[in-house]
Design a protein around this motif. Structure first.
Motif, PDB file in Angstrom:
ATOM      1  N   ILE A 117       0.865  -1.185   0.000  1.00 33.36           N
ATOM      2  CA  ILE A 117       0.000   0.000   0.000  1.00 33.36           C
ATOM      3  C   ILE A 117       0.899   1.233   0.000  1.00 33.36           C
ATOM      4  O   ILE A 117       1.885   1.292   0.736  1.00 33.36           O
ATOM      5  CB  ILE A 117      -0.967  -0.005   1.204  1.00 33.36           C
ATOM      6  N   SER A 118       0.598   2.191  -0.842  1.00 30.11           N
ATOM      7  CA  SER A 118       1.453   3.368  -0.973  1.00 30.11           C
ATOM      8  C   SER A 118       1.186   4.367   0.146  1.00 30.11           C
ATOM      9  O   SER A 118       0.094   4.399   0.730  1.00 30.11           O
ATOM     10  CB  SER A 118       1.215   4.042  -2.323  1.00 30.11           C
ATOM     11  N   THR A 120       0.786   7.440  -0.324  1.00 34.13           N
ATOM     12  CA  THR A 120      -0.232   8.374  -0.810  1.00 34.13           C
ATOM     13  C   THR A 120      -1.630   7.879  -0.453  1.00 34.13           C
ATOM     14  O   THR A 120      -2.492   8.658  -0.024  1.00 34.13           O
ATOM     15  CB  THR A 120      -0.132   8.553  -2.335  1.00 34.13           C
ATOM     16  N   THR A 121      -1.851   6.570  -0.606  1.00 32.85           N
ATOM     17  CA  THR A 121      -3.156   5.987  -0.255  1.00 32.85           C
ATOM     18  C   THR A 121      -3.436   6.136   1.238  1.00 32.85           C
ATOM     19  O   THR A 121      -4.550   6.493   1.644  1.00 32.85           O
ATOM     20  CB  THR A 121      -3.189   4.495  -0.645  1.00 32.85           C
ATOM     21  N   VAL A 122      -2.430   5.875   2.058  1.00 30.32           N
ATOM     22  CA  VAL A 122      -2.596   6.030   3.502  1.00 30.32           C
ATOM     23  C   VAL A 122      -2.850   7.493   3.849  1.00 30.32           C
ATOM     24  O   VAL A 122      -3.688   7.815   4.701  1.00 30.32           O
ATOM     25  CB  VAL A 122      -1.357   5.505   4.266  1.00 30.32           C
ATOM     26  N   ALA A 123      -2.133   8.415   3.186  1.00 30.66           N
ATOM     27  CA  ALA A 123      -2.318   9.844   3.440  1.00 30.66           C
ATOM     28  C   ALA A 123      -3.742  10.279   3.106  1.00 30.66           C
ATOM     29  O   ALA A 123      -4.367  11.043   3.849  1.00 30.66           O
ATOM     30  CB  ALA A 123      -1.310  10.654   2.627  1.00 30.66           C
ATOM     31  N   VAL A 124      -4.267   9.783   1.982  1.00 29.61           N
ATOM     32  CA  VAL A 124      -5.652  10.093   1.614  1.00 29.61           C
ATOM     33  C   VAL A 124      -6.608   9.561   2.687  1.00 29.61           C
ATOM     34  O   VAL A 124      -7.569  10.233   3.081  1.00 29.61           O
ATOM     35  CB  VAL A 124      -6.002   9.481   0.239  1.00 29.61           C
ATOM     36  N   GLY A 125      -6.325   8.350   3.176  1.00 31.23           N
ATOM     37  CA  GLY A 125      -7.133   7.786   4.260  1.00 31.23           C
ATOM     38  C   GLY A 125      -7.106   8.654   5.502  1.00 31.23           C
ATOM     39  O   GLY A 125      -8.140   8.851   6.168  1.00 31.23           O
ATOM     40  N   LEU A 126      -5.933   9.207   5.818  1.00 34.79           N
ATOM     41  CA  LEU A 126      -5.808  10.098   6.983  1.00 34.79           C
ATOM     42  C   LEU A 126      -6.656  11.357   6.793  1.00 34.79           C
ATOM     43  O   LEU A 126      -7.332  11.814   7.724  1.00 34.79           O
ATOM     44  CB  LEU A 126      -4.350  10.485   7.202  1.00 34.79           C
ATOM     45  N   PHE A 127      -6.629  11.925   5.586  1.00 33.12           N
ATOM     46  CA  PHE A 127      -7.443  13.112   5.324  1.00 33.12           C
ATOM     47  C   PHE A 127      -8.930  12.811   5.480  1.00 33.12           C
ATOM     48  O   PHE A 127      -9.689  13.633   6.006  1.00 33.12           O
ATOM     49  CB  PHE A 127      -7.155  13.660   3.923  1.00 33.12           C
ATOM     50  N   ILE A 128      -9.337  11.637   5.014  1.00 36.06           N
ATOM     51  CA  ILE A 128     -10.750  11.264   5.129  1.00 36.06           C
ATOM     52  C   ILE A 128     -11.141  11.089   6.592  1.00 36.06           C
ATOM     53  O   ILE A 128     -12.175  11.609   7.048  1.00 36.06           O
ATOM     54  CB  ILE A 128     -11.028   9.969   4.333  1.00 36.06           C
TER      55      ILE A 128
END
Length: 417
Positions: A117-118, A120-128
């Motif tokens: 998992i990248s 960037t994907t985790v970062a997007v999850g954090l923003f959500i």
């Protein structure tokens, strides 16, 4: 009511400030200061916290006395003040939240061994996740979350610090020579450390808006002395934790000859791995929890703060400030910052370092001006004479402005020439 009970009742803005400030400046810069230069770096850390204290204190003071945000104070001093602060906010908001969430995501992946998992994907999850927490709970849930998170951070970091002191310093390599502080590289590191310790000066408006929101929710505001006591508690906490990270850097890395990474995620991973090597794998959980709690609390509070500041500035610029105080605009602000940051992650990711460098330089060079703007607010006719800062605090303010101006001039000279 006792002073302690009053402090607990008023906990909020100072606590949020601590959670926001204890981020990259502490985990990376304080640790690296100890790792590279040793115990001597406690001096610039403490000095930065002392010299910057008035700038942040004025955010609390102005709002407590006037009931208005310090950004409204800028507008009262003149539209030029407001536009300058708006420009600083725009520049720092483009890359700041995206970069911070990227570091937190990378740290999360490294700490917990997540595969396939990248970041960037985790970062997007954090923003959500952050957006959901802030939209559903708004300020109250943010404050409650941090009342739970900050003690975990403090005690995990305290345990980590005690462990490294108990085991003792790492054995230095043969013929170890400490690096020079007063050469170009050393001075630039000092400037970066002081510039971001405990955080950027423009965050004084964040404190102001958090105070205004807390007073609105509580339906009353505390006495100025009680509001300042709560802020001082959070401010002292940030200084203590910076020293904890310095100790960890000194004890686990100083003199070891380890080449330190300039990448925040890689560096944090280095510290954690060396710490567990130095102490033992059983202690991994303490530093892992400390590191992630440090960065995540900063992510959450920065998302809230930048949203509030942006909405407040826009409301003042368009002449509908009271309208923009509504909950709808806060939600729009939260979602906009999240979407903008996600777009930045996916489209400007390769250039993130450059964008962040521009934002950092802008924030640092203009810090003395923001400090002066804050002083103008609290010595203006908006504040009754008895509530204006005393002479000693004003002198400290001018000392801080002069000191930061000298650093900003030198920094600009090095960067440009």
């Amino acid at each position: 009511m006792s002073k302690f009970n009053t402090l607990i009742k008023n906990l909020g803005p100072g606590l949020l400030f601590a959670s926001m400030a204890i981020g990259t400046s502490h985990l990376v810069l304080s640790t690296k200061a100890g790792a590279q230069y040793g115990w001597i770096m406690i001096i610039p850390i403490v000095l930065a916290n002392i010299l910057k204290y008035p700038f942040f204190e004025f955010g609390i003071r102005y709002t407590n006395i006037t009931g208005k945000s310090i950004i409204e104070g800028y507008n009262n001093r003149g539209r030029g003040y407001l536009w300058l602060y708006a420009i600083i906010t725009i520049v720092t908001s483009i890359a700041g939240p995206a970069a911070l969430c990227s570091i937190t995501a990378g740290l999360f992946i490294n700490l917990f061994g997540i595969q396939n998992i990248s970041f960037t994907t985790v970062a997007v999850g954090l923003f959500i996740v952050n957006s959901i927490i802030l939209i559903i709970g708004k300020y109250k849930l943010l404050e409650t979350t941090l009342k739970f998170l900050i003690p975990i951070l403090f005690f995990a970091l305290l345990a980590t610090t005690v462990l490294v002191i108990k085991v003792g310093p790492v054995a230095p390599i043969v013929d170890f020579n400490p690096p020079a502080i007063f050469n170009e590289l050393g001075i630039l590191f000092l400037i970066t450390l002081i510039g971001w310790m405990p955080t950027a000066v423009e965050a004084s408006s964040w404190l102001s808006l958090w105070s205004a929101e807390k007073y609105n929710i509580d339906g009353s505001k505390p006495l100025l002395k009680d509001a300042l006591r709560e802020f001082n508690f959070g401010y002292i906490l940030t200084t203590i934790l910076a020293i904890f990270f310095l100790v960890i850097g000194c004890m686990t890395l100083y003199g070891s000859g380890t080449e330190l990474s300039s990448n925040a995620v890689t560096f944090a991973d280095q510290v954690i791995n060396l710490f567990t090597t130095h102490i033992g794998n059983w202690a991994y959980v303490f530093i892992a929890v400390s590191a992630f709690a440090t960065m995540y609390s900063t992510c959450l509070t920065q998302h809230d703060a930048i949203s509030r500041v942006s909405v407040d500035i826009i409301g003042l610029l368009v002449g509908e400030h009271d309208k923009f105080k509504g909950k709808k605009y806060y939600v729009i602000g939260i979602v906009t910052i999240a979407l903008m940051s996600i777009v930045v992650l996916y489209t400007l990711g390769p250039n993130m370092g450059l964008i962040l460098a521009i934002a950092t330089a802008t924030s640092f060079v203009l810090a003395p001006i923001v400090g002066y703007m804050n002083l103008k607010n609290v010595i203006s006719s908006d504040i009754p004479e008895d509530d204006k800062p005393k002479k000693g605090l004003q002198i400290l303010t001018y000392a801080g402005i002069f000191f930061l101006s000298c650093l900003a001039i030198y920094y600009a000279w090095v960067v440009i020439f």
